[in-house]
Structure formats: structure tokens, C-alpha cells
Design a protein around this motif. Structure first.
Motif, PDB file in Angstrom:
ATOM      1  N   HIS A 187       0.829  -1.198   0.000  1.00 21.31           N
ATOM      2  CA  HIS A 187       0.000   0.000   0.000  1.00 21.31           C
ATOM      3  C   HIS A 187       0.867   1.254   0.000  1.00 21.31           C
ATOM      4  CE1 HIS A 187       0.987  -0.675   4.239  1.00 21.31           C
ATOM      5  NE2 HIS A 187       0.863   0.629   4.401  1.00 21.31           N
ATOM      6  N   ALA A 188       0.247   2.386  -0.321  1.00 24.49           N
ATOM      7  CA  ALA A 188       0.888   3.690  -0.193  1.00 24.49           C
ATOM      8  C   ALA A 188      -0.159   4.781  -0.337  1.00 24.49           C
ATOM      9  CB  ALA A 188       1.978   3.882  -1.246  1.00 24.49           C
ATOM     10  N   LEU A 189      -0.088   5.763   0.542  1.00 22.40           N
ATOM     11  CA  LEU A 189      -0.798   7.014   0.301  1.00 22.40           C
ATOM     12  C   LEU A 189      -0.016   7.795  -0.750  1.00 22.40           C
ATOM     13  CD1 LEU A 189      -1.627   8.291   3.913  1.00 22.40           C
ATOM     14  CD2 LEU A 189      -3.182   7.178   2.313  1.00 22.40           C
ATOM     15  N   ASN A 190      -0.739   8.423  -1.655  1.00 21.86           N
ATOM     16  CA  ASN A 190      -0.083   9.261  -2.645  1.00 21.86           C
ATOM     17  C   ASN A 190      -0.354  10.731  -2.369  1.00 21.86           C
ATOM     18  OD1 ASN A 190       1.379   7.459  -4.518  1.00 21.86           O
ATOM     19  ND2 ASN A 190      -0.656   6.558  -4.771  1.00 21.86           N
ATOM     20  N   LYS A 191       0.360  11.583  -3.081  1.00 18.16           N
ATOM     21  CA  LYS A 191       0.355  13.023  -2.776  1.00 18.16           C
ATOM     22  C   LYS A 191      -1.051  13.602  -2.837  1.00 18.16           C
ATOM     23  CE  LYS A 191       2.053  15.911  -5.668  1.00 18.16           C
ATOM     24  NZ  LYS A 191       2.998  16.644  -6.548  1.00 18.16           N
ATOM     25  N   GLY A 192      -1.294  14.558  -1.942  1.00 18.28           N
ATOM     26  CA  GLY A 192      -2.560  15.259  -1.920  1.00 18.28           C
ATOM     27  C   GLY A 192      -3.633  14.618  -1.070  1.00 18.28           C
ATOM     28  N   ILE A 193      -3.273  13.645  -0.222  1.00 20.52           N
ATOM     29  CA  ILE A 193      -4.238  12.918   0.591  1.00 20.52           C
ATOM     30  C   ILE A 193      -3.937  13.143   2.071  1.00 20.52           C
ATOM     31  CG2 ILE A 193      -5.191  10.639   1.157  1.00 20.52           C
ATOM     32  CD1 ILE A 193      -4.279   9.701  -1.627  1.00 20.52           C
ATOM     33  N   MET A 194      -4.986  13.368   2.859  1.00 22.81           N
ATOM     34  CA  MET A 194      -4.863  13.447   4.314  1.00 22.81           C
ATOM     35  C   MET A 194      -5.810  12.424   4.920  1.00 22.81           C
ATOM     36  SD  MET A 194      -5.412  16.740   6.865  1.00 22.81           S
ATOM     37  CE  MET A 194      -3.720  17.320   6.917  1.00 22.81           C
ATOM     38  N   VAL A 195      -5.306  11.618   5.854  1.00 25.73           N
ATOM     39  CA  VAL A 195      -6.125  10.567   6.454  1.00 25.73           C
ATOM     40  C   VAL A 195      -5.972  10.575   7.968  1.00 25.73           C
ATOM     41  CG1 VAL A 195      -5.892   9.075   4.424  1.00 25.73           C
ATOM     42  CG2 VAL A 195      -4.356   8.733   6.383  1.00 25.73           C
ATOM     43  N   LEU A 196      -7.003  10.082   8.635  1.00 27.24           N
ATOM     44  CA  LEU A 196      -6.868   9.634  10.010  1.00 27.24           C
ATOM     45  C   LEU A 196      -6.633   8.140   9.970  1.00 27.24           C
ATOM     46  CD1 LEU A 196      -8.334  10.624  13.268  1.00 27.24           C
ATOM     47  CD2 LEU A 196      -8.713   8.246  12.632  1.00 27.24           C
ATOM     48  N   GLU A 197      -5.554   7.709  10.621  1.00 27.00           N
ATOM     49  CA  GLU A 197      -5.172   6.303  10.620  1.00 27.00           C
ATOM     50  C   GLU A 197      -5.360   5.708  12.009  1.00 27.00           C
ATOM     51  OE1 GLU A 197      -1.655   4.986   8.390  1.00 27.00           O
ATOM     52  OE2 GLU A 197      -0.854   4.254  10.295  1.00 27.00           O
ATOM     53  N   THR A 198      -6.044   4.592  12.062  1.00 21.59           N
ATOM     54  CA  THR A 198      -6.122   3.773  13.273  1.00 21.59           C
ATOM     55  C   THR A 198      -5.328   2.509  13.000  1.00 21.59           C
ATOM     56  OG1 THR A 198      -8.341   4.622  13.769  1.00 21.59           O
ATOM     57  CG2 THR A 198      -7.661   2.590  14.884  1.00 21.59           C
ATOM     58  N   GLN A 199      -4.416   2.155  13.918  1.00 18.04           N
ATOM     59  CA  GLN A 199      -3.516   1.041  13.643  1.00 18.04           C
ATOM     60  C   GLN A 199      -3.114   0.351  14.937  1.00 18.04           C
ATOM     61  OE1 GLN A 199       0.234   3.605  12.513  1.00 18.04           O
ATOM     62  NE2 GLN A 199       0.838   1.974  13.916  1.00 18.04           N
ATOM     63  N   GLN A 200      -2.535  -0.844  14.776  1.00 15.89           N
ATOM     64  CA  GLN A 200      -1.830  -1.434  15.892  1.00 15.89           C
ATOM     65  C   GLN A 200      -0.644  -0.538  16.267  1.00 15.89           C
ATOM     66  OE1 GLN A 200      -1.497  -5.494  13.785  1.00 15.89           O
ATOM     67  NE2 GLN A 200      -1.307  -5.996  15.961  1.00 15.89           N
ATOM     68  N   SER A 201      -0.237  -0.590  17.525  1.00 18.17           N
ATOM     69  CA  SER A 201       0.862   0.254  17.999  1.00 18.17           C
ATOM     70  C   SER A 201       2.183  -0.324  17.523  1.00 18.17           C
ATOM     71  CB  SER A 201       0.847   0.368  19.518  1.00 18.17           C
ATOM     72  OG  SER A 201       1.879   1.240  19.939  1.00 18.17           O
ATOM     73  N   SER A 202       2.542   0.013  16.299  1.00 14.13           N
ATOM     74  CA  SER A 202       3.753  -0.491  15.657  1.00 14.13           C
ATOM     75  C   SER A 202       4.333   0.602  14.789  1.00 14.13           C
ATOM     76  CB  SER A 202       3.435  -1.716  14.806  1.00 14.13           C
ATOM     77  OG  SER A 202       4.558  -2.121  14.046  1.00 14.13           O
ATOM     78  N   ASP A 203       5.654   0.637  14.692  1.00 15.56           N
ATOM     79  CA  ASP A 203       6.318   1.578  13.798  1.00 15.56           C
ATOM     80  C   ASP A 203       7.215   0.829  12.818  1.00 15.56           C
ATOM     81  OD1 ASP A 203       6.711   4.167  12.868  1.00 15.56           O
ATOM     82  OD2 ASP A 203       8.471   4.511  14.124  1.00 15.56           O
ATOM     83  N   THR A 204       6.831  -0.397  12.480  1.00 15.70           N
ATOM     84  CA  THR A 204       7.614  -1.227  11.565  1.00 15.70           C
ATOM     85  C   THR A 204       7.038  -1.142  10.159  1.00 15.70           C
ATOM     86  OG1 THR A 204       8.284  -2.758  13.304  1.00 15.70           O
ATOM     87  CG2 THR A 204       8.383  -3.560  11.039  1.00 15.70           C
ATOM     88  N   THR A 205       7.833  -0.615   9.253  1.00 18.73           N
ATOM     89  CA  THR A 205       7.449  -0.475   7.845  1.00 18.73           C
ATOM     90  C   THR A 205       8.536  -1.067   6.969  1.00 18.73           C
ATOM     91  OG1 THR A 205       6.093   1.510   8.175  1.00 18.73           O
ATOM     92  CG2 THR A 205       7.024   1.179   5.986  1.00 18.73           C
TER      93      THR A 205
END
Length: 326
Positions: A176-194
Motif C-alpha cells: 500500500h501507499a498514500l499518494n500526494k494530496g491525501i490526508m487521512v486519520l489512521e487507526t492502527q496497531q501500535s507499531s512503527d515497523t514499515t
């Protein structure tokens, strides 16, 4: 038992990103640092950006510390870490094409205590003709690896048009990837692994390309890709329209709802605690006889000991609750 009968308001944490912009200031009024700010960590106990509690008997400690030392406020959950993380992302430029591991892979390959990462996006705004990378076209893992090695990104990556108000559920293993010009609210597991699969050959201010994680990406990607089947429902309750986007068992880690409020809505707790983000408008949160002003850009946590509450005003709200314990 200590009683906590007021919500936990949190000091935001801002994260600079190569793809970030300034909309967190211009659209939400946050006082953000200089430079390209890509993420607001709004409700976080992750070590890379834990929020500090601003009010009440826990004022001055982090949400992570509260989780460890004051479990009565969270319903005595047994997980070692606070399991959720709420963010707002400002994609002024396109994010890297990426994929996240599940809990088992993260436990085996990342720092102790790091969770996998299933996430979801509620699209706050999107420029005309915006699109996401969401999924891929490879039929086998061998084909996936071959297309990556050959750099056949246009053939591999699946592009999906996006507009404000859309919702996307992104299980671990989803390219996945957000592309330019998009703003989102993200709900996720507490992880910073990408795991970065492709980063458009970009360089940072020092001329360095960001690290890629090709092996890990191939390891964890779900092949072939299947869109998750969501059971989205909408109902009118009092002066509100409530949309349920995901919940267990489809989403094992969290339930996410949107409230469009024009007046008053009273609710009963149905989880150990509830996370709240106000995306637009202004109103009040009323609990145990106290009223708290909330408005666009306010984020807070309703602790276990608040069993019922009322929202009043004209607001757009996203709430989330935990699923299975980590």
C-alpha cells in the motif's frame, strides 16, 4: 481502586517526514515544528512517540507509563503494550510503497515488544484525481519477486481512486501507499515497523536514498491480493448518524466508527476504553456531570471507569476501541 472520571487529553507528537507538508497547521491549527511534518501521533504509547497526558491525576506522565502502572483505568488488560495508535497523516508527496508484518513476523524479526501492523484509513481530504496504491497483481510469490527485481512497478502495483470520506482497511501483508494530496486519520496497531518496497528513487537532504526492505517485503506480502470483505453499516441514533466500518472478527485488533453529530448523542461503554478524534466542528463531551469543550483537532481517551457519556454539538468524530488483547 483509583477512580478516573474524566477523559485523558493528550499532548500531540509531530513526526517530520520526507513526504510531509504543512496541512496539520493550515487545516487543523496545530502548532507544528518547521519543515515537512508528515504525521501527528494523536493517541500513542509507542516508544517512538508516546503522548503525555495533560489533565487529571495522571497529568505529566505518558500514556505508556499509565498503561504500565494504572491498569484499572484500562480495564485490567493483560497486553504488555498499549495496543492502538491514532495518527493524522499529511501526504504532501507520495509515501513509499510499503508493507507491514503480522504479529508473528514482527515478534521474530523486530525489537522485543514490537507488534505487527494492521491499519485503516479514513480519508479526511483528497486532491482531485488522487489515488492510492492498494494491493498488487502478482499471482504467486515467485511472480511477485520477479516483478520487483525487474522494476515492473506499473504492472505490479494496483492503483485505486480515492476521495474524501472513503475508508480503507489495510491488513498486515497488504502492499500500500498514500499518494500526494491525501490526508487521512489512521487507526492502527501500535507499531512503527514499515518495510519499504519502492521509494521512487528519492533522496533526502543529504542526497541519500532511503533504505529498502525487499526480502522482508516479499516475505510478508499476502499473495495473491484479495480486498477484505467489510460489513459497513450505518444507523441513525438520536441526533447522529453512526457508521461502523470495521470490527472483530473481520478486524481482530480494533473497531472503528464515524459519528456525524447534529445535536446530542448519549452512549454506553462497550469496550475497556475508547479513543476519540474530532475531525470537524465543535461541541462538548459530558461525563459524570462534567462538560469538556472539544473541537476539530481534539483527541482523547475515555478510560474504563467512565461507563456512559454524551456528545453534544455539530461534529464529525472517529472513535475506536480495542479488539483482541496483545
Amino acid at each position: 481502586m483509583n477512580q478516573l472520571t474524566e477523559p485523558l487529553f493528550l499532548t500531540p507528537v509531530f513526526q517530520p517526514k520526507i513526504w510531509g507538508g504543512r496541512k496539520l497547521a493550515t487545516e487543523f491549527g496545530y502548532h507544528i515544528p518547521d519543515g515537512k511534518i508528515g504525521e501527528l501521533w494523536a493517541i500513542s504509547a509507542h516508544p517512538h512517540g508516546p503522548n503525555t497526558i495533560k489533565n487529571g491525576p495522571l497529568a505529566g506522565i505518558t500514556l505508556a507509563e499509565a498503561w504500565q502502572d494504572h491498569q484499572d483505568y484500562f480495564g485490567h488488560q493483560t497486553g504488555k503494550v498499549f495496543p492502538l495508535l491514532t495518527k493524522i497523516l499529511d501526504a504532501n508527496d507520495s509515501l513509499s510503497v510499503q508493507v507491514h508484518p503480522d504479529d508473528a513476523y514482527a515478534a521474530a524479526h523486530e525489537q522485543p515488544g514490537e507488534l505487527g501492523k494492521t491499519e485503516c484509513w479514513y480519508v479526511i481530504s483528497a486532491d482531485p484525481d488522487s489515488y492510492l496504491i492498494y494491493g498488487h497483481h502478482a499471482k504467486t510469490r515467485e511472480e511477485l519477486a520477479d516483478m520487483i527485481e525487474k522494476g515492473e512497478w506499473n504492472e505490479l502495483l494496483r492503483k485505486v481512486p480515492v476521495k474524501a470520506g472513503d475508508f480503507f482497511y489495510v491488513p498486515s501483508g497488504t502492499i500500500h501507499a498514500l499518494n500526494k494530496g491525501i490526508m487521512v486519520l489512521e487507526t492502527q496497531q501500535s507499531s512503527d515497523t514499515t518495510y519499504r518496497l519502492y521509494d521512487y528513487d528519492r533522496t533526502d537532504d543529504q542526497g541519500h536514498k532511503r533504505e529498502l526492505h525487499i526480502k522482508q517485503s516479499i516475505d510478508v506480502t499476502t499473495v495473491p491480493h484479495h480486498d477484505p470483505k467489510l460489513d459497513v453499516t450505518t444507523e441513525t441514533v438520536a441526533d447522529a448518524t453512526i457508521t461502523s466500518y470495521v470490527k472483530p472478527p473481520i478486524s481482530p485488533y480494533f473497531a472503528v466508527n464515524r459519528i456525524e453529530l447534529h445535536g446530542s448523542l448519549s452512549q454506553e461503554a462497550n469496550a475497556p476504553y475508547t479513543l476519540v478524534s474530532v475531525l470537524d466542528g465543535k461541541g462538548q463531551f459530558i461525563a459524570d456531570g462534567e462538560a469538556y469543550v472539544i473541537e476539530k483537532g481534539t483527541h482523547f481517551l475515555i478510560p474504563n471507569q467512565i461507563k456512559s457519556w454524551t456528545f453534544t454539538g455539530e461534529m464529525e468524530i472517529i472513535t475506536s476501541t480495542p479488539g483482541k488483547e496483545e
